[in-house]
Design a protein around this motif. Structure first.
Motif, PDB file in Angstrom:
ATOM      1  N   SER B 109       0.815  -1.219   0.000  1.00 53.24           N
ATOM      2  CA  SER B 109       0.000   0.000   0.000  1.00 53.24           C
ATOM      3  C   SER B 109       0.849   1.269   0.000  1.00 53.24           C
ATOM      4  O   SER B 109       0.322   2.362  -0.092  1.00 53.24           O
ATOM      5  N   PRO B 111       2.707   4.099  -1.584  1.00 49.80           N
ATOM      6  CA  PRO B 111       2.686   4.624  -2.952  1.00 49.80           C
ATOM      7  C   PRO B 111       4.056   4.517  -3.620  1.00 49.80           C
ATOM      8  O   PRO B 111       5.089   4.718  -2.973  1.00 49.80           O
TER       9      PRO B 111
ATOM     10  N   THR C  76      -6.732  15.268  -5.064  1.00 46.28           N
ATOM     11  CA  THR C  76      -6.664  13.819  -4.878  1.00 46.28           C
ATOM     12  C   THR C  76      -7.983  13.274  -4.338  1.00 46.28           C
ATOM     13  O   THR C  76      -8.492  12.254  -4.806  1.00 46.28           O
ATOM     14  N   VAL C  80     -10.322  10.586  -6.196  1.00 39.19           N
ATOM     15  CA  VAL C  80     -10.683   9.294  -5.604  1.00 39.19           C
ATOM     16  C   VAL C  80     -12.200   9.126  -5.606  1.00 39.19           C
ATOM     17  O   VAL C  80     -12.729   8.085  -6.019  1.00 39.19           O
ATOM     18  N   GLY C 214      -7.224   3.417  -2.057  1.00 35.41           N
ATOM     19  CA  GLY C 214      -5.803   3.678  -1.838  1.00 35.41           C
ATOM     20  C   GLY C 214      -5.038   3.688  -3.152  1.00 35.41           C
ATOM     21  O   GLY C 214      -4.199   4.551  -3.398  1.00 35.41           O
ATOM     22  N   ARG C 215      -5.375   2.737  -4.020  1.00 34.64           N
ATOM     23  CA  ARG C 215      -4.727   2.660  -5.309  1.00 34.64           C
ATOM     24  C   ARG C 215      -5.018   3.906  -6.143  1.00 34.64           C
ATOM     25  O   ARG C 215      -4.140   4.440  -6.825  1.00 34.64           O
ATOM     26  N   ALA C 217      -5.693   6.809  -4.983  1.00 28.43           N
ATOM     27  CA  ALA C 217      -5.050   7.982  -4.386  1.00 28.43           C
ATOM     28  C   ALA C 217      -3.566   8.028  -4.697  1.00 28.43           C
ATOM     29  O   ALA C 217      -2.986   9.104  -4.825  1.00 28.43           O
ATOM     30  N   GLU C 218      -2.928   6.844  -4.829  1.00 24.00           N
ATOM     31  CA  GLU C 218      -1.474   6.844  -4.956  1.00 24.00           C
ATOM     32  C   GLU C 218      -1.007   6.921  -6.395  1.00 24.00           C
ATOM     33  O   GLU C 218       0.142   7.237  -6.655  1.00 24.00           O
ATOM     34  N   LEU C 272       0.660  11.931   2.189  1.00 21.43           N
ATOM     35  CA  LEU C 272       0.173  10.864   1.301  1.00 21.43           C
ATOM     36  C   LEU C 272       0.365   9.496   1.955  1.00 21.43           C
ATOM     37  O   LEU C 272      -0.522   8.637   1.897  1.00 21.43           O
ATOM     38  N   THR C 276      -2.708   6.859   2.598  1.00 24.98           N
ATOM     39  CA  THR C 276      -2.804   5.484   2.106  1.00 24.98           C
ATOM     40  C   THR C 276      -2.661   4.495   3.263  1.00 24.98           C
ATOM     41  O   THR C 276      -3.298   3.455   3.267  1.00 24.98           O
ATOM     42  N   LEU C 279      -6.030   4.184   4.938  1.00 22.64           N
ATOM     43  CA  LEU C 279      -6.929   3.368   4.120  1.00 22.64           C
ATOM     44  C   LEU C 279      -6.548   1.891   4.246  1.00 22.64           C
ATOM     45  O   LEU C 279      -7.411   1.027   4.426  1.00 22.64           O
ATOM     46  N   PHE C 280      -5.244   1.616   4.171  1.00 20.62           N
ATOM     47  CA  PHE C 280      -4.787   0.233   4.283  1.00 20.62           C
ATOM     48  C   PHE C 280      -5.165  -0.353   5.639  1.00 20.62           C
ATOM     49  O   PHE C 280      -5.673  -1.474   5.731  1.00 20.62           O
TER      50      PHE C 280
END
Lengths: 254, 282, 296
Positions: B109, B111, C76, C80, C214-215, C217-218, C272, C276, C279-280
């Motif tokens: 997860s 980035p 962002t 999302v 999460g994906r 966002a990143e 960031l 994430t 979220l994870f």
């Protein structure tokens, strides 16, 4: 008393999956107020036989069912093995309890009202009324009446299984199918559920599968022995009542 | 029952979206690359020189760059992943196991841009110091960061296989008196070769497809490197650089060709994984 | 060397590799996070987000934020939300179909496409968006340009396969007796899915959705080609260019002009990472409690 006599009549029922035959020419009658138990070694098709009654086998691909299954409702015989017989009606008349208590991750109340509202389309008040009745029928009302909003998963295993039974009874079936309903429960909970079945068999025709010979002796009015997909024996109460003769018979068939 | 039918159709339509989108992307890329075949520009794209202002649009150096970087990262990541997986499944004490798996899950997860960013300020100065040569932005730098990026993918896929094998074999081998390390070496790893292969192919897919690591760390010089400390440019970084700098549209053909090559690589990877009974999605 | 010695040596080597790999990996992760936390924590605060502007003015958009990450953060978030609005319903519906309705053949063909989509590098997904603009410009919309809507669409395509697969896996992982419950109570296929299977698989699907967020966002590569810019303030419409956190990190890493801007970059990276990470963490927690429910 205008007592509806539920009847089940299976003639030459053969079930196969793809090319493998699971059940071969089964003939079976179930009278009202009778608890019939099916026993046999594992993998002999006991569960498939139960599921042939409410045609649950058809939920799997590659299943072919031949033969005739009839149920009697209000003095009329209905052939429920024909394609055009409404499946939903059949499954509402024939209630089923599974081996594992499969409560849904909702509240106790919603577990009961959901099928009432979805399958029967009842309004809220009528559904509520049936909730209490069904919970009383399974002796759960006093235990849960103050916590109907709690998640059903918080109940003990035995309570969950009785909740599953209540869920079926609320739909007002004529026949009950029990697929080893005490297999995943401890001794105490099993005792309670067995006593419950004793009291329920006055009102419903019950077809049950069991692994336990002692449970069979305690509950059954009639026993059918299934082996390799065929019914090989039918035993009356007097034949398996006696422990010794029962063991001898079972030795022979297993 | 009419509504049942409509719901079914609606769901089916939703399931088709992915298929349709995959087709669409392939078609659009082919459509945009097609002029190359008709105008004979294919030769200029599939050549070894990228000198756009002199009319040379070769992307082969980028293909080589992508392959070198991915394979390099894979060579580093595979033994690490095997070590981590075996550690988690067999050797780790109970408390450490959960934590270690959680860290690996967590790595997925983080980035990509964070890996790139930290490497720019942590790894690049170190590389400059250690090797005392160049800017520190090189194939090797990108390879190290990329190793870290693809490691969790390989570990998670391989560990899933390992767990199954371990379940069937552990008790037997313990009863036969295997020590844990020899159990890993003689039984566990040989029995999970297929799973390892699938995990490695999957990791390769991740590595080839990554953009940010190579874009931020590899230096982006479109040439064939003569050592690991040289700068390279990957296909993905090439696409990003050419499109983002918004140069003339005559350059775009090479970009679409790069995209198509990446897409075709993914199809190959997918077919290979299919044969192994694994899949790119979680 | 005797064979016993050889074996012992091999054992030691195996142990060393396993312990070394695990320790090294954990240390590397700690190094990445520790470095960011060390350099970034000091910058956290209102000023990092809003610069010299009061937060109330910034949130309402009354005054533009020049030297804070607020526009990127908002960009962002919008990205999302928009991409999830597009991808989540389609992804879940597709997953339901694949798990509950599809024939084996359909499952295999559509499954291949889903896997392929999951494997497509995000830069190629961005290139797809960019080429749509190119195609549009050459045909009936000469003024077409990359924008927020396009970026959200491409991100939606990027996360779609994950949503389909997690939904499908969550549903097909349910035990058989639960699958038969609906029919045994007289439910139709859809009623069974809607009232029995979806609620039971709900946690698995939810954690899949959060991971997909999460994906979204990143991801940097997609937006790089579809309309992100270094300075855009808050987007006023779907057709505007926009800022985003990951791009801001990438941009500042290469283009910082002062140490203050570099500090901003570290702060942004930390924000960031926290986003994430949160979220994870949520998804991980949900998944853990789900396994507790059904995998007894």
């Amino acid at each position: 008393m205008a007592f509806q006599e539920p009847f089940l009549d299976m003639r030459d029922v053969t079930v196969s999956f793809d090319t493998k035959t699971i059940l071969e020419r089964i003939n079976l009658r179930l009278n009202s107020g009778e608890l019939v138990m099916i026993v046999g070694p594992s993998g002999c098709g006991k569960t498939t036989l139960l599921r042939a009654v409410n045609r649950l086998n058809e939920e799997y691909p590659g299943c072919v069912t031949q033969g005739r299954v009839r149920i009697r409702i209000q003095d009329k015989w209905l052939d429920c093995s024909t394609r055009d017989f409404p499946l939903i009606d059949l499954r509402l008349r024939v209630g089923m309890v599974f081996q594992h208590p499969n409560v849904l991750p909702f509240s106790i109340r919603k577990n009961l009202t959901l099928p009432l509202r979805v399958s029967l389309g009842l309004d809220k008040d009528e559904a509520e009324r049936r909730v209490q009745q069904a919970l009383e029928d399974v002796w759960l009302w006093d235990e849960v009446k103050d916590r109907l909003r709690d998640n059903a998963l918080t109940l003990s295993g035995g309570q969950q299984q009785r909740l599953c039974l209540a869920r079926v009874l609320a739909l007002d079936p004529a026949i009950l199918l029990l697929d080893e309903p005490t297999a995943s429960l401890d001794f105490k909970a099993t005792q309670k559920i067995e006593a419950l079945f004793q009291s329920l068999k006055e009102r419903y025709a019950i077809l049950a599968v069991t692994h336990s010979l002692s449970q069979m002796r305690r509950l059954a009015d009639r026993v059918l022995v299934l082996r390799n997909g065929e019914l090989v024996a039918e035993l009356g109460r007097e034949e398996f009542e006696d422990q010794e003769s029962c063991r001898a018979i079972m030795e022979e068939y297993f | 029952m009419a509504s049942e039918k409509w719901i079914r159709r609606l769901l089916c339509a939703a399931a088709m979206v992915s298929t349709a989108a995959a087709f669409c992307i392939l078609l659009v890329l082919i459509h945009l690359v097609l002029p190359l075949f008709t105008s004979g520009g294919l030769g200029t794209v599939l050549s070894w020189q990228w000198l756009p202002f002199q009319g040379q649009f070769g992307i082969l150096p980028m293909v080589v760059g992508s392959l070198l970087l991915s394979l390099g990262a894979l060579v580093a990541a595979t033994p690490l992943a095997v070590g981590v997986s075996c550690f988690v499944q067999v050797l780790a004490p109970d408390k450490v196991r959960g934590a270690c798996l959680a860290v690996v899950h967590y790595m997925t997860s983080i980035p990509t841009v964070i890996y790139g960013f930290v490497s720019v300020f942590l790894l690049v100065p170190l590389m400059r110091q250690w090797f005392d040569r160049g800017t520190g932005f090189s194939l090797l730098t990108a390879m190290i960061a990329l190793t870290l990026l693809i490691l969790p993918t390989i570990v998670l896929v391989f560990h899933a296989t390992l767990r199954e094998v371990d379940r069937t074999a552990r008790a037997t081998c313990a009863a036969l008196g295997f020590s844990r390390p020899s159990y890993i070496r003689r039984v566990l790893l040989p029995l999970s070769r297929r799973g390892l292969l699938a995990a490695v192919i999957l990791g390769f897919g991740r590595a080839v497809g990554d953009t940010l690591i190579s874009l931020m760390l590899a230096g982006n010089a479109p040439m064939i490197p003569s050592s690991a400390l040289d700068s390279i440019r990957t296909l993905t970084a090439h696409i990003a650089l050419v499109v983002a700098t918004d140069s003339q549209s005559t350059f775009y053909h090479s970009v679409f060709a790069s995209g198509l090559i990446l897409f075709l690589i993914m199809i190959l990877i997918n077919l290979a994984l299919r044969r192994l009974g694994s899949s790119l999605a979680p | 060397m005797t064979s016993a010695q050889k074996r012992r040596l091999a054992d030691v080597a195996t142990l060393a590799l396993c312990w070394g790999a695990a320790t090294g990996t954990v240390l590397a992760v700690l190094a990445v996070m520790g470095f960011l936390i060390c350099r970034g924590t000091g910058t956290l605060g209102m000023e990092l987000f809003f610069g010299q502007v009061h937060w109330r003015d910034a949130l309402t958009g009354a005054r533009p934020v020049f030297d804070g990450l607020w526009p990127a953060f908002a960009g962002t978030l919008i990205l999302v939300v928009l991409s999830c609005l597009m991808a989540v319903p389609v992804g879940i519906a597709g997953g339901i179909y694949l798990s509950e309705y599809a024939t084996k053949r359909f499952q295999s063909v559509a499954g291949f496409a889903v896997d392929l989509m999951a494997g497509i590098p995000s830069i190629v997904m961005g290139l797809f968006g960019f080429s749509m603009v190119v195609v549009l410009r050459n045909t009936f919309a000469p003024q077409a340009k990359t924008c927020l809507l396009l970026a959200s669409l491409c991100i939606a395509l990027l996360i779609l396969p994950y949503l389909v697969r997690t939904t499908q896996n969550a549903l097909s992982g349910l035990p058989d007796h639960l699958r038969l419950l609906g029919p045994s109570l007289g439910f139709t296929a859809w009623q069974n899915t809607r009232h029995v299977l979806l609620p039971s698989a709900g946690r698995g699907i939810l954690s899949g959705v959060i991971l997909a967020m999460g994906r979204a966002a990143e991801d940097t590569a997609v937006i790089l080609l579809t309309g992100v810019v270094a300075r855009a303030f808050l987007p006023r419409s779907l057709w505007d260019k926009f800022e985003a956190l990951p791009f801001r990190i990438y941009y500042l890493a290469a283009e910082h002009r002062s140490s203050a801007e570099l500090d901003q970059a570290f702060g942004t990276a930390l924000v960031l990472l926290m986003l994430t990470g949160a979220l994870f963490g949520t998804a991980f927690f949900i998944q853990r409690t789900m396994e507790h429910h059904w995998k007894k």
